[in-house]
Design a protein around this motif. Structure first.
Motif, PDB file in Angstrom:
ATOM      1  N   ARG B 202     126.569   3.433  10.872  1.00  0.00           N
ATOM      2  CA  ARG B 202     125.643   2.024  10.569  1.00  0.00           C
ATOM      3  C   ARG B 202     124.627   1.485  11.287  1.00  0.00           C
ATOM      4  NH1 ARG B 202     125.270  -0.388   5.137  1.00  0.00           N
ATOM      5  NH2 ARG B 202     124.338  -2.370   5.366  1.00  0.00           N
ATOM      6  N   ASP B 203     123.798   1.436  11.302  1.00  0.00           N
ATOM      7  CA  ASP B 203     122.213  -0.110  12.561  1.00  0.00           C
ATOM      8  C   ASP B 203     123.005  -1.015  11.805  1.00  0.00           C
ATOM      9  OD1 ASP B 203     120.764  -1.870  13.444  1.00  0.00           O
ATOM     10  OD2 ASP B 203     118.138  -0.232  12.798  1.00  0.00           O
ATOM     11  N   TRP B 204     123.726  -2.057  12.004  1.00  0.00           N
ATOM     12  CA  TRP B 204     123.857  -2.962  11.952  1.00  0.00           C
ATOM     13  C   TRP B 204     122.499  -4.088  12.943  1.00  0.00           C
ATOM     14  CZ3 TRP B 204     127.468  -4.021   8.584  1.00  0.00           C
ATOM     15  CH2 TRP B 204     128.373  -3.544   8.204  1.00  0.00           C
ATOM     16  N   ARG B 205     121.501  -3.962  13.293  1.00  0.00           N
ATOM     17  CA  ARG B 205     120.861  -4.819  12.550  1.00  0.00           C
ATOM     18  C   ARG B 205     119.700  -5.777  11.335  1.00  0.00           C
ATOM     19  NH1 ARG B 205     116.940  -1.736  16.598  1.00  0.00           N
ATOM     20  NH2 ARG B 205     117.798   0.314  14.831  1.00  0.00           N
ATOM     21  N   PRO B 206     120.265  -4.997  10.643  1.00  0.00           N
ATOM     22  CA  PRO B 206     119.684  -5.935   9.327  1.00  0.00           C
ATOM     23  C   PRO B 206     120.983  -6.618   8.917  1.00  0.00           C
ATOM     24  CG  PRO B 206     118.821  -3.452   8.865  1.00  0.00           C
ATOM     25  CD  PRO B 206     119.660  -3.447  10.528  1.00  0.00           C
ATOM     26  N   ALA B 207     121.775  -6.573   9.410  1.00  0.00           N
ATOM     27  CA  ALA B 207     122.848  -7.736   8.763  1.00  0.00           C
ATOM     28  C   ALA B 207     122.709  -8.703   9.937  1.00  0.00           C
ATOM     29  CB  ALA B 207     124.088  -7.056   9.274  1.00  0.00           C
ATOM     30  N   GLY B 208     121.867  -8.976  10.900  1.00  0.00           N
ATOM     31  CA  GLY B 208     121.560 -10.270  11.605  1.00  0.00           C
ATOM     32  C   GLY B 208     122.421 -10.053  13.175  1.00  0.00           C
ATOM     33  N   HIS B 209     122.847  -8.859  13.188  1.00  0.00           N
ATOM     34  CA  HIS B 209     123.002  -8.972  14.677  1.00  0.00           C
ATOM     35  C   HIS B 209     122.575  -8.316  15.521  1.00  0.00           C
ATOM     36  CE1 HIS B 209     127.715  -7.228  13.401  1.00  0.00           C
ATOM     37  NE2 HIS B 209     127.180  -8.276  12.084  1.00  0.00           N
ATOM     38  N   GLY B 210     121.124  -8.810  14.931  1.00  0.00           N
ATOM     39  CA  GLY B 210     119.951  -8.176  16.191  1.00  0.00           C
ATOM     40  C   GLY B 210     119.014 -10.442  15.933  1.00  0.00           C
ATOM     41  N   GLY B 211     119.469 -10.927  15.249  1.00  0.00           N
ATOM     42  CA  GLY B 211     119.133 -11.827  15.326  1.00  0.00           C
ATOM     43  C   GLY B 211     118.993 -12.617  13.967  1.00  0.00           C
ATOM     44  N   PRO B 212     118.388 -13.979  13.864  1.00  0.00           N
ATOM     45  CA  PRO B 212     118.121 -14.731  12.700  1.00  0.00           C
ATOM     46  C   PRO B 212     117.125 -13.655  11.776  1.00  0.00           C
ATOM     47  CG  PRO B 212     117.630 -16.343  13.881  1.00  0.00           C
ATOM     48  CD  PRO B 212     118.261 -14.900  14.747  1.00  0.00           C
ATOM     49  N   ARG B 213     117.274 -13.708  10.610  1.00  0.00           N
ATOM     50  CA  ARG B 213     116.569 -12.537   9.787  1.00  0.00           C
ATOM     51  C   ARG B 213     115.405 -13.171   9.037  1.00  0.00           C
ATOM     52  NH1 ARG B 213     121.062  -9.661   6.904  1.00  0.00           N
ATOM     53  NH2 ARG B 213     122.230 -11.803   7.169  1.00  0.00           N
ATOM     54  N   LYS B 214     114.817 -12.286   8.558  1.00  0.00           N
ATOM     55  CA  LYS B 214     113.265 -12.860   7.762  1.00  0.00           C
ATOM     56  C   LYS B 214     112.545 -11.573   7.142  1.00  0.00           C
ATOM     57  CE  LYS B 214     110.951 -16.026   9.595  1.00  0.00           C
ATOM     58  NZ  LYS B 214     108.621 -17.003  10.921  1.00  0.00           N
ATOM     59  N   VAL B 215     112.445 -12.003   5.556  1.00  0.00           N
ATOM     60  CA  VAL B 215     111.290 -11.919   5.014  1.00  0.00           C
ATOM     61  C   VAL B 215     110.132 -12.166   4.851  1.00  0.00           C
ATOM     62  CG1 VAL B 215     111.370 -10.887   2.567  1.00  0.00           C
ATOM     63  CG2 VAL B 215     113.431 -11.273   3.466  1.00  0.00           C
ATOM     64  N   LYS B 216     109.331 -11.325   4.831  1.00  0.00           N
ATOM     65  CA  LYS B 216     107.924 -11.431   4.711  1.00  0.00           C
ATOM     66  C   LYS B 216     107.135 -11.305   3.939  1.00  0.00           C
ATOM     67  CE  LYS B 216     103.392 -13.026   7.577  1.00  0.00           C
ATOM     68  NZ  LYS B 216     102.371 -12.545   7.791  1.00  0.00           N
ATOM     69  N   ARG B 217     106.762 -10.944   2.535  1.00  0.00           N
ATOM     70  CA  ARG B 217     105.861 -10.634   1.488  1.00  0.00           C
ATOM     71  C   ARG B 217     104.457 -11.163   1.506  1.00  0.00           C
ATOM     72  NH1 ARG B 217     108.387 -10.164  -3.453  1.00  0.00           N
ATOM     73  NH2 ARG B 217     106.445 -10.079  -4.282  1.00  0.00           N
ATOM     74  N   ASP B 218     103.773  -9.845   2.431  1.00  0.00           N
ATOM     75  CA  ASP B 218     102.142 -10.451   2.234  1.00  0.00           C
ATOM     76  C   ASP B 218     101.634 -10.424   1.197  1.00  0.00           C
ATOM     77  OD1 ASP B 218     102.137  -9.883   5.388  1.00  0.00           O
ATOM     78  OD2 ASP B 218     102.073  -8.219   4.561  1.00  0.00           O
ATOM     79  N   ASP B 219     102.134  -9.851  -0.258  1.00  0.00           N
ATOM     80  CA  ASP B 219     101.421 -10.233  -1.399  1.00  0.00           C
ATOM     81  C   ASP B 219     101.697 -11.925  -2.332  1.00  0.00           C
ATOM     82  OD1 ASP B 219     104.135  -9.566  -1.452  1.00  0.00           O
ATOM     83  OD2 ASP B 219     103.567  -9.132  -3.442  1.00  0.00           O
ATOM     84  N   LEU B 220     102.976 -12.314  -1.088  1.00  0.00           N
ATOM     85  CA  LEU B 220     102.664 -13.548  -1.943  1.00  0.00           C
ATOM     86  C   LEU B 220     102.334 -15.119  -1.134  1.00  0.00           C
ATOM     87  CD1 LEU B 220     106.552 -13.384  -3.420  1.00  0.00           C
ATOM     88  CD2 LEU B 220     104.629 -13.358  -4.429  1.00  0.00           C
ATOM     89  N   SER B 221     101.412 -14.195   0.295  1.00  0.00           N
ATOM     90  CA  SER B 221     101.430 -14.864   1.827  1.00  0.00           C
ATOM     91  C   SER B 221     100.002 -15.761   1.229  1.00  0.00           C
ATOM     92  CB  SER B 221     101.169 -14.674   2.632  1.00  0.00           C
ATOM     93  OG  SER B 221     103.059 -13.792   2.705  1.00  0.00           O
ATOM     94  N   VAL B 222      99.821 -17.003   1.572  1.00  0.00           N
ATOM     95  CA  VAL B 222      99.146 -17.775   1.470  1.00  0.00           C
ATOM     96  C   VAL B 222      98.419 -18.060   2.577  1.00  0.00           C
ATOM     97  CG1 VAL B 222      98.300 -18.408  -1.174  1.00  0.00           C
ATOM     98  CG2 VAL B 222      99.618 -19.657   0.999  1.00  0.00           C
TER      99      VAL B 222
END
Lengths: 141, 222
Positions: B202-222
């Motif tokens: 398993r790649d654990w980077r999405p679990a936070g092992h690569g630092g603080p995580r962020k979700v970005k949604r272009d369709d919702l951004s203004v």
């Protein structure tokens, strides 16, 4: 014996406080019910919240106790069990504040007229006279 | 939801030892549902702080309030109604709420009133159990909807480990082995063969092992 008269708040359910309601404060006093115990009558001790009991301490109680139905015979099934859990939560919080957990107690009594209603009040009165003034009544700087 | 638990009163009293005006601030989101930081718990903690201060012989004014959520800027803005009335906030929200206040109110002193425990649900009245680790790469479709990341003591991707006995975890004997549950469930669903597939490393980077995580949604951004 110390002259200290503790301020005690009792929270009793409708059924366990029937004696007080029928006989009145004067008759209860004649039977030995301490006059320094203020009775708060409730429909069920399951109704008493942690915040109600803490508020009693904030308002100057040296001790607080709850009288509810026997654990397995609560008129509202689990009301007195819930009250006992809440009393337990306050005991824990008092200990965390380095205050004697014995300043609050839960009693389970049969409904109606029983000498135990008077004797638990006497027990709390005796206990609190020994413990003395509530530590929450410290002098303000 | 996010499960939290009130911190010990003595720890909170130590935090607010120099504060004379304290705002105990609840959150009506997850912590309200798990009875850790909603309006009722605010009332209790405020009372305990007042009693603690009285015991120490210190003057203190303890205000009580709550926000719809403490994880949105719009709701944090409503703290303004207590402007000038407190020296410190004890936030009863999860750690997200405490961070949001700290992010958005640079000059405000904020303390955590709860320990943020995990993502979970109500197992029975008064008991909450961890169900999700927020690991960022959900594999529940392979495991019949039961999460080995959160519910296996070793977070194994291929289990059970061999140490479980009678369906219980070897680390915590009262906890069901989630891999046993996964095998049993997939068998019931006629998906036994899924268990023959070996999950890759398993790649654990999405679990936070690569630092603080962020979700970005272009369709919702203004």
């Amino acid at each position: 014996m110390s002259d200290f008269i503790p301020n005690i708040h009792a929270f009793c359910c409708h059924y366990t406080s029937q004696q007080m309601c029928n006989e009145g404060q004067e008759e209860l006093s004649r039977e030995g019910f301490p006059e320094n115990v203020v009775i708060n009558r409730m429909v069920c001790t399951g109704k008493v919240q942690v915040s109600n009991l803490l508020k009693a301490f904030e308002e100057g109680a040296d001790g607080v106790y709850v009288v509810g139905c026997p654990e397995d015979k609560c008129h509202n099934l689990m009301g007195s069990q819930r009250a006992a859990k809440r009393v337990g939560a306050i005991k824990k919080a008092l200990a965390e504040l380095s205050v004697e957990p014995e300043r609050i107690e839960m009693f389970h009594l049969e409904r109606g007229f029983h000498p135990e209603f008077v004797s638990v009040a006497q027990e709390m009165d005796k206990r609190l006279r020994k413990l003395g003034l509530s530590p929450f009544k410290g002098e303000q700087s | 939801m996010i499960i939290a638990e009130r911190k010990p009163v003595e720890e909170i009293m130590h935090m607010v030892s120099s504060a004379e005006r304290i705002l105990v601030l609840g959150c009506r989101g997850c912590v309200s549902v798990c009875s850790a930081g909603g309006e009722r718990e605010v009332e209790i903690l405020a009372s305990l702080i007042r009693l603690g201060k009285q015991k120490e012989g210190k003057k203190a004014e303890v205000l009580e309030g709550s926000l719809v959520r403490q994880c949105d800027k719009e709701y944090i803005d409503s703290i303004d109604i207590w402007e000038g009335k407190y020296d410190a906030i004890v936030s009863m929200a999860c750690g997200v709420g405490v961070n949001f206040i700290a992010n958005l109110r640079p000059a405000t002193v904020v303390y955590p009133g709860v320990n943020t425990s995990f993502f979970g649900g109500s197992a029975e009245q008064g008991v909450w159990a961890e169900q999700c680790a927020g690991c960022g790469n959900c594999i529940l479709h392979h495991t019949g909807g039961l999460c080995p990341v959160a519910r296996c003591a070793k977070s194994l991707m291929n289990g059970p480990c061999g140490g479980s006995q009678d369906g219980k975890c070897e680390i915590h004997s009262e906890v069901p082995c989630v891999w046993q549950l996964i095998h049993d469930r997939l068998a019931r669903l006629d998906r036994k063969k899924d268990m023959l597939e070996v999950a890759p490393i398993r790649d654990w980077r999405p679990a936070g092992h690569g630092g603080p995580r962020k979700v970005k949604r272009d369709d919702l951004s203004v």
